[in-house]
Write a protein that holds these residues in place. Structure first.
Motif, short mmCIF file in Angstrom:
data_model
loop_
_atom_site.label_atom_id
_atom_site.label_comp_id
_atom_site.label_asym_id
_atom_site.label_seq_id
_atom_site.Cartn_x
_atom_site.Cartn_y
_atom_site.Cartn_z
N LEU A 1 -6.12 56.06 72.89
CA LEU A 1 -6.44 54.86 73.65
C LEU A 1 -5.38 54.63 74.71
O LEU A 1 -4.19 54.86 74.45
CB LEU A 1 -6.52 53.63 72.74
N SER A 2 -5.82 54.17 75.85
CA SER A 2 -4.89 53.83 76.92
C SER A 2 -5.13 52.40 77.37
O SER A 2 -6.25 51.90 77.27
CB SER A 2 -5.07 54.77 78.12
N CYS A 3 -4.09 51.80 77.88
CA CYS A 3 -4.18 50.44 78.42
C CYS A 3 -3.40 50.43 79.72
O CYS A 3 -2.21 50.78 79.73
CB CYS A 3 -3.61 49.45 77.43
N THR A 4 -4.08 50.05 80.77
CA THR A 4 -3.44 49.98 82.08
C THR A 4 -3.24 48.52 82.47
O THR A 4 -4.16 47.71 82.34
CB THR A 4 -4.29 50.69 83.13
N ALA A 5 -2.05 48.22 82.94
CA ALA A 5 -1.71 46.85 83.29
C ALA A 5 -1.56 46.69 84.79
O ALA A 5 -1.08 47.59 85.48
CB ALA A 5 -0.41 46.46 82.60
N SER A 6 -1.95 45.55 85.27
CA SER A 6 -1.71 45.21 86.67
C SER A 6 -0.44 44.38 86.74
O SER A 6 0.02 43.85 85.72
CB SER A 6 -2.87 44.41 87.24
N GLY A 7 0.11 44.26 87.90
CA GLY A 7 1.31 43.43 88.03
C GLY A 7 2.56 44.27 88.17
O GLY A 7 2.72 45.30 87.51
N ARG A 8 3.45 43.83 89.00
CA ARG A 8 4.65 44.59 89.30
C ARG A 8 5.70 44.49 88.21
O ARG A 8 6.66 45.25 88.22
CB ARG A 8 5.24 44.10 90.61
N THR A 9 5.55 43.57 87.26
CA THR A 9 6.58 43.37 86.25
C THR A 9 6.22 44.03 84.92
O THR A 9 6.78 43.69 83.89
CB THR A 9 6.81 41.88 86.02
N PHE A 10 5.32 44.99 84.96
CA PHE A 10 4.89 45.64 83.71
C PHE A 10 6.06 46.14 82.90
O PHE A 10 6.12 45.99 81.69
CB PHE A 10 3.95 46.81 84.04
N ARG A 11 7.03 46.72 83.59
CA ARG A 11 8.11 47.37 82.87
C ARG A 11 8.99 46.38 82.12
O ARG A 11 9.81 46.76 81.32
CB ARG A 11 8.94 48.23 83.79
N THR A 12 8.83 45.09 82.35
CA THR A 12 9.65 44.10 81.65
C THR A 12 8.98 43.56 80.40
O THR A 12 9.58 42.82 79.65
CB THR A 12 9.98 42.92 82.57
N TYR A 13 7.74 43.94 80.17
CA TYR A 13 7.00 43.40 79.04
C TYR A 13 7.05 44.31 77.83
O TYR A 13 7.00 45.53 77.94
CB TYR A 13 5.53 43.20 79.42
N VAL A 14 7.10 43.68 76.66
CA VAL A 14 6.81 44.39 75.42
C VAL A 14 5.30 44.61 75.38
O VAL A 14 4.52 43.69 75.66
CB VAL A 14 7.26 43.56 74.20
N MET A 15 4.90 45.80 75.05
CA MET A 15 3.47 46.13 74.96
C MET A 15 3.12 46.48 73.53
O MET A 15 3.92 47.12 72.83
CB MET A 15 3.14 47.30 75.88
N ALA A 16 1.94 46.08 73.12
CA ALA A 16 1.54 46.31 71.73
C ALA A 16 0.06 46.56 71.64
O ALA A 16 -0.71 46.25 72.56
CB ALA A 16 1.94 45.12 70.87
N TRP A 17 -0.32 47.11 70.51
CA TRP A 17 -1.72 47.27 70.13
C TRP A 17 -1.96 46.47 68.85
O TRP A 17 -1.14 46.52 67.92
CB TRP A 17 -2.07 48.73 69.88
N PHE A 18 -3.07 45.77 68.86
CA PHE A 18 -3.58 45.08 67.68
C PHE A 18 -4.98 45.59 67.40
O PHE A 18 -5.60 46.24 68.26
CB PHE A 18 -3.64 43.56 67.93
N ARG A 19 -5.49 45.27 66.23
CA ARG A 19 -6.88 45.61 65.93
C ARG A 19 -7.49 44.53 65.06
O ARG A 19 -6.80 43.83 64.33
CB ARG A 19 -6.99 46.97 65.27
N GLN A 20 -8.80 44.43 65.16
CA GLN A 20 -9.52 43.45 64.36
C GLN A 20 -10.80 44.06 63.83
O GLN A 20 -11.69 44.43 64.61
CB GLN A 20 -9.83 42.20 65.17
N ALA A 21 -10.87 44.18 62.53
CA ALA A 21 -12.06 44.68 61.87
C ALA A 21 -13.00 43.52 61.58
O ALA A 21 -12.56 42.37 61.50
CB ALA A 21 -11.68 45.39 60.57
N PRO A 22 -14.28 43.80 61.42
CA PRO A 22 -15.24 42.71 61.15
C PRO A 22 -14.84 41.89 59.93
O PRO A 22 -14.54 42.43 58.87
CB PRO A 22 -16.55 43.46 60.90
N GLY A 23 -14.80 40.59 60.11
CA GLY A 23 -14.50 39.69 59.01
C GLY A 23 -13.04 39.62 58.63
O GLY A 23 -12.69 38.97 57.63
N LYS A 24 -12.19 40.25 59.42
CA LYS A 24 -10.76 40.26 59.10
C LYS A 24 -9.94 39.66 60.24
O LYS A 24 -10.42 39.53 61.37
CB LYS A 24 -10.29 41.68 58.80
N GLU A 25 -8.69 39.33 59.91
CA GLU A 25 -7.78 38.81 60.92
C GLU A 25 -7.34 39.94 61.87
O GLU A 25 -7.31 41.11 61.48
CB GLU A 25 -6.54 38.22 60.25
N ARG A 26 -6.98 39.55 63.08
CA ARG A 26 -6.41 40.52 64.00
C ARG A 26 -5.02 40.91 63.50
O ARG A 26 -4.21 40.03 63.18
CB ARG A 26 -6.33 39.93 65.40
#
Length: 124
Positions: free
Chosen positions: A20-45
């Motif tokens: 999976l890939s995620c592309t971000a807009s904005g010039r300050t991308f490099r200053t952000y913490v980036m993460a992946w979450f997931r949510q299954a049906p009927g469950k918390e993210r």
């Protein structure tokens, strides 16, 4: 402001790999913490993995660390999640998220920006 767009997930079989890939807009991308979450049906993210701006602080959900790898490319404003040996229980909507903090946190409340999510389905 940061806008996040995930790549398309898909339907795979148990044991397959998926990137999976995620592309971000904005010039300050490099200053952000980036993460992946997931949510299954009927469950918390839930937190999957996160990486700080420099790539030297990486955190995983412990049960996923052996199979998932997060990485980022600041020059391309991209964060990736390599998922190997997929299992049916990995079926979920996967979300990319960005946090303007100094470390990687697993609680979703730390994250300011979210992608629209991408469906990953693993068949047995």
């Amino acid at each position: 402001q940061v806008q996040l767009v995930e790549s398309r997930g898909g339907l795979v079989q148990a044991g397959d790999s998926l990137l999976l890939s995620c592309t971000a807009s904005g010039r300050t991308f490099r200053t952000y913490v980036m993460a992946w979450f997931r949510q299954a049906p009927g469950k918390e993210r839930e937190f999957v993995a996160g990486v700080n701006w420099g790539g030297d602080i990486i955190s995983y959900q412990p049960s996923l660390k052996a199979r998932f790898t997060i990485s980022r490319d600041n020059d391309r404003n991209t964060v990736r999640l390599q998922m190997n040996s997929l299992k049916p229980e990995d079926t979920a909507v996967y979300y990319c998220a960005a946090s303007y903090t100094d470390s990687v946190y697993s609680a979703r409340t730390w994250y300011d920006y979210w992608g629209q999510g991408t469906q990953v389905t693993v068949s047995s």
